[in-house]
Design a protein around this motif. Sequence first.
Motif, mmCIF file in Angstrom:
data_model
loop_
_atom_site.group_PDB
_atom_site.id
_atom_site.type_symbol
_atom_site.label_atom_id
_atom_site.label_comp_id
_atom_site.label_asym_id
_atom_site.label_seq_id
_atom_site.Cartn_x
_atom_site.Cartn_y
_atom_site.Cartn_z
ATOM 1 N N ALA A 57 8.901 10.699 -3.559
ATOM 2 C CA ALA A 57 9.734 9.803 -2.684
ATOM 3 C C ALA A 57 9.372 9.794 -1.308
ATOM 4 O O ALA A 57 8.559 10.702 -0.910
ATOM 5 N N CYS A 58 9.931 8.934 -0.487
ATOM 6 C CA CYS A 58 9.495 8.965 1.011
ATOM 7 C C CYS A 58 9.957 9.993 1.464
ATOM 8 O O CYS A 58 9.183 10.410 2.567
ATOM 9 N N TYR A 59 10.929 10.928 1.199
ATOM 10 C CA TYR A 59 11.324 11.937 1.745
ATOM 11 C C TYR A 59 10.843 13.208 1.501
ATOM 12 O O TYR A 59 11.033 14.221 1.947
ATOM 13 N N GLU A 60 9.997 13.190 0.312
ATOM 14 C CA GLU A 60 9.127 14.181 -0.306
ATOM 15 C C GLU A 60 7.907 14.232 0.266
ATOM 16 O O GLU A 60 7.028 15.252 0.274
ATOM 17 N N HIS A 61 7.306 13.188 0.421
ATOM 18 C CA HIS A 61 5.691 13.035 0.989
ATOM 19 C C HIS A 61 5.472 13.708 2.429
ATOM 20 O O HIS A 61 6.113 13.139 3.515
ATOM 21 N N GLN A 62 4.527 14.630 2.266
ATOM 22 C CA GLN A 62 4.031 15.204 3.677
ATOM 23 C C GLN A 62 3.138 14.495 4.308
ATOM 24 O O GLN A 62 1.900 14.533 3.471
ATOM 25 N N LEU A 63 3.126 14.142 5.334
ATOM 26 C CA LEU A 63 1.744 13.490 5.924
ATOM 27 C C LEU A 63 1.292 14.396 6.713
ATOM 28 O O LEU A 63 1.820 15.455 7.401
ATOM 29 N N PRO A 64 -0.178 14.359 6.497
ATOM 30 C CA PRO A 64 -0.960 15.339 7.558
ATOM 31 C C PRO A 64 -0.740 15.203 8.823
ATOM 32 O O PRO A 64 -0.370 14.182 9.661
ATOM 33 N N ASP A 65 -1.244 16.459 9.696
ATOM 34 C CA ASP A 65 -0.968 16.617 10.939
ATOM 35 C C ASP A 65 -1.634 15.373 11.765
ATOM 36 O O ASP A 65 -1.313 14.890 12.889
ATOM 37 N N ASN A 66 -2.986 15.221 11.289
ATOM 38 C CA ASN A 66 -3.797 14.034 12.124
ATOM 39 C C ASN A 66 -3.320 12.657 11.923
ATOM 40 O O ASN A 66 -3.373 12.102 12.640
ATOM 41 N N TYR A 109 0.907 -1.248 -0.043
ATOM 42 C CA TYR A 109 0.115 0.037 -0.067
ATOM 43 C C TYR A 109 0.797 1.331 -0.002
ATOM 44 O O TYR A 109 0.659 2.318 -0.828
ATOM 45 N N ILE A 110 2.040 1.196 0.924
ATOM 46 C CA ILE A 110 2.768 2.412 1.080
ATOM 47 C C ILE A 110 3.507 2.546 -0.344
ATOM 48 O O ILE A 110 3.731 3.935 -0.986
ATOM 49 N N ARG A 111 4.197 1.558 -1.001
ATOM 50 C CA ARG A 111 5.003 1.846 -1.937
ATOM 51 C C ARG A 111 4.145 2.101 -3.151
ATOM 52 O O ARG A 111 4.559 3.132 -4.057
ATOM 53 N N TYR A 112 3.056 1.618 -3.507
ATOM 54 C CA TYR A 112 2.113 1.969 -4.591
ATOM 55 C C TYR A 112 1.643 3.228 -4.275
ATOM 56 O O TYR A 112 1.241 4.065 -5.250
ATOM 57 N N GLY A 113 1.183 3.584 -2.888
ATOM 58 C CA GLY A 113 0.729 4.938 -2.610
ATOM 59 C C GLY A 113 1.528 5.967 -3.122
ATOM 60 O O GLY A 113 1.348 7.197 -3.573
ATOM 61 N N LEU A 114 3.022 5.827 -2.811
ATOM 62 C CA LEU A 114 4.062 6.838 -3.040
ATOM 63 C C LEU A 114 4.165 6.950 -4.671
ATOM 64 O O LEU A 114 4.353 7.831 -5.107
ATOM 65 N N LYS A 115 4.321 5.843 -5.480
ATOM 66 C CA LYS A 115 4.360 5.777 -6.719
ATOM 67 C C LYS A 115 3.295 6.700 -7.356
ATOM 68 O O LYS A 115 3.325 7.274 -8.409
ATOM 69 N N LEU A 116 2.060 6.163 -6.951
ATOM 70 C CA LEU A 116 1.015 6.726 -7.549
ATOM 71 C C LEU A 116 0.805 8.557 -7.344
ATOM 72 O O LEU A 116 0.361 9.292 -8.103
ATOM 73 N N SER A 117 1.508 9.002 -6.193
ATOM 74 C CA SER A 117 1.708 10.230 -5.773
ATOM 75 C C SER A 117 2.825 10.906 -6.483
ATOM 76 O O SER A 117 2.788 12.093 -6.660
ATOM 77 N N GLY A 118 3.791 10.297 -7.030
ATOM 78 C CA GLY A 118 4.998 10.609 -7.751
ATOM 79 C C GLY A 118 5.693 11.164 -6.767
ATOM 80 O O GLY A 118 6.782 12.045 -7.319
#
Length: 569
Positions: A523-532, A512-521
């Motif tokens: 990298a792991c260090y670029e994706h900003q998780l929401p505060d909640n 889920y995480i790997r394909y979620g990051l791929k779908l968002s385009g």
Amino acid sequence: MALAIAEHCSMLACDHIGEACRAAFSDSTAATHFKMHRTKCTEMINGVLAPYFLKKLVADVGDQRFSLLLDESTDISVSKYLGVVIRYFSDTKQTVVSTFLGLVELEGGDARSIACAVVGFLVKCGLKKEKLLGIGTDNASVMTGVNNGVHKVLKEEYGLKDLVLIRCVCHSLQLAVSHASNDTIPRSVEYLVRETYNWFSVSPKRREAYKAIYETINCGEKPLQITKVCATRWLSIEPAVSRILDQWEELRLHFSVTKSSEHCYMAEVLYSMYSDPQNILYLTFLKSVLGEVQLAIKAFEGEQVDPLKLLESLVSLIKSVSSRVLNPLAKTDVLKGPIDGDISPKPYLGYLFESKAAELHLVPEHEINVRKRCVAFTISLTNELRVRLPDNIEALQYMSVFNVEETLKHNKSPGEIGKIAKLLGYSPADIDKIVQQWRAIHLSKWNETKNTMSFWSEIMKFRDAADINPFQELAMAAVSVLSLPHSNAEMSVVKSKLRNRMSLQTLNSILYIRYGLKLSGEACYEHQLPDNVLQLFGTSAAYSFKSAPSVAEPAIESLVQNDDEPLFL
């Protein structure tokens, strides 16, 4: 850190990464107080990150129609799993995407067990089964059987009467070639290719001996490795055939030397096969024919491919293969009937074959025998393709109607679009809207007229002076049809070695995480998780999935609080 571990590393690495950070950055307060080992990392991945990405995916699908790619698999514990990939039009990406939806453990391998698992999994994910437009499967009878297949069960027992079944073109081509070769090409040809690989695969000494011979003949150039032939994929023989043909004389010399030095019976058998010119003629013929089929497979393995070009590729393959043996004056439609009665008295089997036959000067009886077998293979392959691919051609014809060039024609027929809308289960009122919009769409000026998906994406976003999309129903029908699968190439994740090394829940979470990051385009260090989401780390909510799954639902639901927020931040 957990996001990076899920995308790149083993969970075990987390034990030492924290310690390494504290040792390397002892003057940092954050590094000194960083505490996360593999147990906590696993909990964060399973309890927070995976639900977050799954929820994002479901929100992106929304209320649109979607298709599923299904494939069974068995792990080393002999547990049966069903791999599920979803294909839909993404509002975020403004294109049709295919991404991982989940691995589902099966209670049984029969059609009803699989159908029940599919429907139950859709409900669990929060997707409406009524929005399921089509399923793409391999050609297994449990999936495609007309009486008790999964498709039949879903249509009759779960109310999905308009469900479309798409058989994987790549699997169909593999089976067509395999069946065509059964009674035509000598089994010794496949044996030669397979045993050549086996000869070198387990012995570094043999590889070094062959390397020395090859470098001596070719002025120090290193030989390319002979590729492995898959037992269940006959077309995998094509790359190996090309390598063997390129190194034929070097291999023959190697086995000539080895049969004397090692006194090995297998080396003697292989040497005799490499000394038989009939075998090189068979391989030359196969290289040419299988190369054409491989090109078609590569086209269908693409994610963003124009359906009109796929249709042309499939039809062109059948016509090209048949043209090798078909009488040029024959009026037979190779897509509708057998070609056995219209064979040329002197078929031209391709430049490679004919030039090699002239070079080898075979005994006339041997050359005639090889030609007869190659012609028989071509006839059988043409007939197999014609029998196995009509459903795929029909589905591609539906999809090609929405090609940008076809859509913008002035003299297009409204009857075809009405027929497609009816097959998809639209009501008469909606069909009337779709037909009228279809007839009027070419009257407007559009910017994206080169790429089909970009064209329909533009129409999906179009608004007139009243802020209304006058082509809404047509655009929704178009992206639904274009989201139908054309092959099961995306199902390769189900066959991965990773699956055998961890629990189903953890594997699902990582994917889920790997394909979620791929779908968002991102990298792991670029994706900003929401505060909640960040607030759940280190709380009981992150661990509640283990003991009380029902209690964890509110935490998962809270991951998406505002539907107006961007899907991927």
